[in-house]
Design an enzyme around this catalytic site. Structure first.
Site, short mmCIF file in Angstrom:
data_model
loop_
_atom_site.label_atom_id
_atom_site.label_comp_id
_atom_site.label_asym_id
_atom_site.label_seq_id
_atom_site.Cartn_x
_atom_site.Cartn_y
_atom_site.Cartn_z
CE LYS A 49 7.63 -18.41 -66.60
NZ LYS A 49 6.32 -17.94 -66.17
CD GLN B 84 4.27 -18.32 -63.02
OE1 GLN B 84 5.30 -17.89 -63.61
NE2 GLN B 84 3.56 -19.23 -63.79
CG ASP C 73 3.51 -13.05 -68.76
OD1 ASP C 73 4.40 -13.89 -69.36
OD2 ASP C 73 3.08 -13.20 -67.55
#
Ligand code: NDP
Length: 290
Positions: A53, A97, A120
């Site tokens: 990422k 995460q 997200d």
């Protein structure tokens, strides 16, 4: 005739080129889109995702930063860090995460991230916005990527019978909302669904997201259907150097002969997830200017 392959690597490249162009336009206006990823603990798979990422952000001309915290970081400290990032105008997207270590409640983390920076798309405010079709909402990256793949492959979604296999919060449910909003007629299947194959055989578009290696076989697919395989599963394979190979939730070799279009694994949905994360981050930076 075998199904046409939907090439996720190529489509992700196009999305990332668009993101780089939009980023350059924002930089010219004095704003560099920035994504901060927080990794708690040292899970090796998570570390790989996080590095990918950060690298993708930098390649697109964005600020990509990773904050690594030790596995025993108290939940209160993580929430305090999120508060700091929420207040930082140079941070447009925040991603913690998942999964965090066991002592941290993932829902508490998701709720703490400002909905405006939740790239997200897991915050309930964004879940709601996506369900009601409000464009300002951030859709979770994997199902959003599936929608882009369908569009770029020229698949007619409106009016199609779509079957989503799996009802998770990160894939199945948001996939359902995106397809409904694109005017598909959607059926959602899960572990309690009766006569699953009869349901999947009704699908013009079949999305498999159940985490079971090669579960969907040719007899479960209507001839000419479009099959999107979200699954990423490791199966033992002594012939490989690593001792395993990656397969999807669809038995590719058989289903390819029945479907009209199909995504491979790897190289299908997988590359789209990071591309959509970048796109969400640029949108967050753009919406922040409004
Ligand atoms: P989850 O384990 O959270 O959810 C799986 C879903 O599948 C559940 O709804 C479950 O039903 C259903 N299910 C499981 N077994 C069956 C069965 N035998 N028959 C019918 N339904 C079943 O998985 P995720 O949604 O997180 O992930 C799904 C797959 O997608 C995984 O392989 C994962 O690795 C992959 N993935 C890929 C991503 C990418 O970037 N390409 C991103 C995220 C995930 P129930 O709810 O009843 O338990």
């Amino acid at each position: 005739m075998p199904a046409e392959l939907i090439d996720g690597v190529a489509v992700a490249k196009l999305v990332r080129a668009d993101v780089a162009r939009d980023t350059a336009a924002l930089v010219a206006r004095g704003v560099t889109p920035g994504l901060t990823v927080v990794l708690v603990g040292d899970d090796p798979a998570s570390a790989v995702y996080v590095r990918a990422k950060e690298k993708a952000c930098l390649e697109a001309g964005m600020n990509g930063r990773t904050i690594r915290l030790s596995a025993d970081t108290p939940q209160a400290d993580l929430l305090a860090l999120i508060d700091t990032l929420n207040a930082d105008p140079t941070v447009h997207g925040i991603l913690v995460q998942m999964p965090p270590p066991k002592h941290i409640d993932p829902q508490a983390v998701i709720l703490r991230i400002s909905a405006a920076k939740d790239v997200d798309g897991f915050h309930p405010v964004n879940v709601g916005r996506v369900w009601i079709g409000e464009k300002s909402g951030f859709a979770p990256c994997t199902p959003a990527g599936v929608m882009v793949l369908l569009e770029r492959a020229g698949v007619q979604v409106a009016g199609a019978n779509a079957v989503v296999l799996g009802r998770s919060t990160i894939v199945g449910k948001p996939m359902t909302s995106l397809l409904v909003n694109a005017s598909a007629t959607v059926t959602v299947c899960h572990s309690k669904t009766k006569d699953l194959a009869a349901v999947t055989r009704g699908a013009d578009i079949l999305i498999a997201a159940i985490g079971r290696p090669e579960f969907v076989t040719a007899d479960m697919v209507k001839p000419g259907a479009v099959v999107i395989d979200v699954g990423i599963n490791r199966v033992d394979d002594a012939s490989k150097e690593k001792g395993y190979r990656i397969v999807g939730d669809v038995q590719f070799s058989g289903v390819r002969d029945v479907a009209s279009k199909i995504t491979p694994v790897p190289g299908g949905v997988g590359p789209m997830t990071i591309a959509m994360l970048l796109q969400n981050t640029v949108r967050a930076a753009t919406q922040g200017l409004a």
